[in-house]
Design a protein around this motif. Sequence first.
Motif, PDB file in Angstrom:
ATOM      1  N   PHE A  81       0.814  -1.212   0.000  1.00  0.00           N
ATOM      2  CA  PHE A  81       0.000   0.000   0.000  1.00  0.00           C
ATOM      3  C   PHE A  81       0.850   1.265   0.000  1.00  0.00           C
ATOM      4  CE2 PHE A  81      -2.402   3.411   2.012  1.00  0.00           C
ATOM      5  CZ  PHE A  81      -3.528   3.420   1.218  1.00  0.00           C
ATOM      6  N   ILE A  82       1.953   1.271   0.722  1.00  0.00           N
ATOM      7  CA  ILE A  82       2.803   2.466   0.780  1.00  0.00           C
ATOM      8  C   ILE A  82       3.348   2.804  -0.601  1.00  0.00           C
ATOM      9  CG2 ILE A  82       4.956   3.416   1.713  1.00  0.00           C
ATOM     10  CD1 ILE A  82       4.312   1.791   4.286  1.00  0.00           C
ATOM     11  N   ASP A  83       3.796   1.793  -1.344  1.00  0.00           N
ATOM     12  CA  ASP A  83       4.298   2.032  -2.700  1.00  0.00           C
ATOM     13  C   ASP A  83       3.181   2.515  -3.623  1.00  0.00           C
ATOM     14  OD1 ASP A  83       6.862   1.327  -1.986  1.00  0.00           O
ATOM     15  OD2 ASP A  83       6.661  -0.750  -2.666  1.00  0.00           O
ATOM     16  N   ILE A  84       1.978   1.955  -3.469  1.00  0.00           N
ATOM     17  CA  ILE A  84       0.853   2.382  -4.299  1.00  0.00           C
ATOM     18  C   ILE A  84       0.530   3.839  -4.015  1.00  0.00           C
ATOM     19  CG2 ILE A  84      -1.609   2.052  -4.768  1.00  0.00           C
ATOM     20  CD1 ILE A  84      -1.165  -0.934  -4.171  1.00  0.00           C
ATOM     21  N   ASP A  85       0.536   4.215  -2.750  1.00  0.00           N
ATOM     22  CA  ASP A  85       0.260   5.604  -2.376  1.00  0.00           C
ATOM     23  C   ASP A  85       1.307   6.536  -2.980  1.00  0.00           C
ATOM     24  OD1 ASP A  85      -1.250   7.606  -1.063  1.00  0.00           O
ATOM     25  OD2 ASP A  85       0.218   7.641   0.566  1.00  0.00           O
ATOM     26  N   ASP A  86       2.582   6.144  -2.926  1.00  0.00           N
ATOM     27  CA  ASP A  86       3.642   6.953  -3.533  1.00  0.00           C
ATOM     28  C   ASP A  86       3.430   7.086  -5.035  1.00  0.00           C
ATOM     29  OD1 ASP A  86       4.851   7.278  -1.085  1.00  0.00           O
ATOM     30  OD2 ASP A  86       6.379   5.741  -1.430  1.00  0.00           O
ATOM     31  N   GLN A  87       3.095   5.984  -5.707  1.00  0.00           N
ATOM     32  CA  GLN A  87       2.857   6.020  -7.148  1.00  0.00           C
ATOM     33  C   GLN A  87       1.662   6.913  -7.480  1.00  0.00           C
ATOM     34  OE1 GLN A  87       4.539   4.730  -9.734  1.00  0.00           O
ATOM     35  NE2 GLN A  87       6.076   3.779  -8.447  1.00  0.00           N
TER      36      GLN A  87
END
Length: 141
Positions: A81-87
């Motif tokens: 989820f953290i990577d998705i939020d960054d993307q």
Amino acid sequence: MRKPTPTADLYAWHRAALAGDEPEIHPGDPQCGWFELRLVRGGPLVGCRIFVEREIDPDTGELLCDERLVCEVGTRRITDFIDIDDQFSWLSRHPISEELYDYRRDRAAWAGWYEPSAPEANPRQKIDFGTIPAPTFERKA
């Protein structure tokens, strides 16, 4: 009974973005949709999508597990989820239609098999316009 989120609700932000409404972006709240980006400066555009992955009981329509966001950037799948939020904070400025996403995905797959020197087959490389063959057009008599 746990019901899945309606598809119309999942993609409401994306529809508004494509319509030019400039919907709000909230940190920690990525939205489903189709987007484009470059993996390297000067590289080809790559399709990206954010979607909800879920298991639904075919008989009852009930959720069998929690819904979770997944992001696919080119062929890379991101489930953290953290990577998705960054993307999403970057992707949200570049929404595209589902049809254009499908084209970019299919063109990259085709190039990988049949034209490995094409920019779409090498999305992590800068495009060298000196080595790309010029397009040819046939004249019809």
